[in-house]
Design an enzyme around this catalytic site. Sequence first.
Site, PDB file in Angstrom:
ATOM      1  N   VAL A  94      29.292  57.679  66.758  1.00 49.33           N
ATOM      2  CA  VAL A  94      28.676  57.508  65.356  1.00 49.33           C
ATOM      3  C   VAL A  94      27.282  58.015  65.582  1.00 49.33           C
ATOM      4  O   VAL A  94      26.698  57.890  64.609  1.00 49.33           O
ATOM      5  CB  VAL A  94      28.859  56.357  65.004  1.00 49.33           C
ATOM      6  N   CYS A  95      26.681  58.359  66.681  1.00 44.72           N
ATOM      7  CA  CYS A  95      25.072  58.453  67.129  1.00 44.72           C
ATOM      8  C   CYS A  95      25.025  59.880  67.301  1.00 44.72           C
ATOM      9  O   CYS A  95      25.421  60.587  68.065  1.00 44.72           O
ATOM     10  CB  CYS A  95      24.909  57.593  68.047  1.00 44.72           C
ATOM     11  N   PRO A  96      24.172  60.577  66.387  1.00 47.92           N
ATOM     12  CA  PRO A  96      23.887  62.056  66.309  1.00 47.92           C
ATOM     13  C   PRO A  96      23.205  62.440  67.394  1.00 47.92           C
ATOM     14  O   PRO A  96      23.436  63.470  68.073  1.00 47.92           O
ATOM     15  CB  PRO A  96      23.035  62.251  65.098  1.00 47.92           C
ATOM     16  N   GLN A 113      25.676  62.555  70.363  1.00 49.77           N
ATOM     17  CA  GLN A 113      26.598  63.578  70.228  1.00 49.77           C
ATOM     18  C   GLN A 113      25.964  64.667  70.781  1.00 49.77           C
ATOM     19  O   GLN A 113      26.661  65.808  71.280  1.00 49.77           O
ATOM     20  CB  GLN A 113      26.837  63.582  68.582  1.00 49.77           C
TER      21      GLN A 113
END
Length: 313
Positions: free
Chosen positions: A58-60, A63
């Site tokens: 969920v964390c950009p 990612q």
Amino acid sequence: MSEITLNYASPVDLDTHGHYRPGGRLGPRYPFQGRITDDGTGEFPAEPGRYHLYVAAVCPYAQRAAIVRSLKGLQEVVSLSYVDDDRDGRGWAFRERRGADPVNGFATLRQAYEATEPGFDGHVSVPVLWDRHGGRIVSNNFPDITLDLGTRFGGDPDVDLYPEELRPEIDALNTRIYEFVNTAGGKVAAATTEREYHEARRAVVDFLDELDARLADRRFLFGSAITESDVRLWPTLVRFDVADNPSARISERPLTAFPNLWAYARDLYQHPAFHENTDLTVLASTPRETEPWRVQVEPSTPDWDLPHRRAAL
């Protein structure tokens, strides 16, 4: 090597643990800033099998690290595992949905921070680059992690995400991407007056228009090859229509209304390194009630598999 005991945190429990809040630590938000070296010197030399990445789908920012690892072909050099998508006051944790911690058997990521600095009372963030040999965090400073993955471990020689001759330009664009895209949603949402809000959101939309024009005659931000700038921009773009824009009310136009930017975003999504490190099902957020002077934006789910037709640029 002793066998790791796999542990799981108990389910998210907001009643017991509350919502996550960063600790009261003074100083840098990302205090662990060790760097990987590629010449065999220093505390953290590049060695296959020595380092592990903790990331969250969920964390950009996490990612980005997973994408660079794949772009450079480092899957057998730097291992990777995921924390659970949800968190309570304990912070990031390991649960069955994403699997256990295969390196240390931690139940929560805070344990990695406390192993590195006993009594740690700061922000428990991802990504985390972990040193198996030293039993400690190398870095939780996300900009450094992708640069080190892209330049210090070798990997695919045909992939140069940070070319020497382009570094000043890449650094300059990255600064603007961070200000007007990566952190823009939070800034727009935090505006307390109508004037402040419109100034903030127009700055974002103007930058998106600038990027759209830039991409009219080049496949990626710096030409025909993917660079660090593309990796930094894209995780926010993929969240724009389902999360950032409907939550912060940034633009009346969705990403799909920026024709070159939207085609470019699809082009990257359809690249294996981006596609394989993206879980579209966890990116959406629920729009909140807000002031009537903010633009009304409905969440939308674009079709990321549409042909992009950018290969000839």
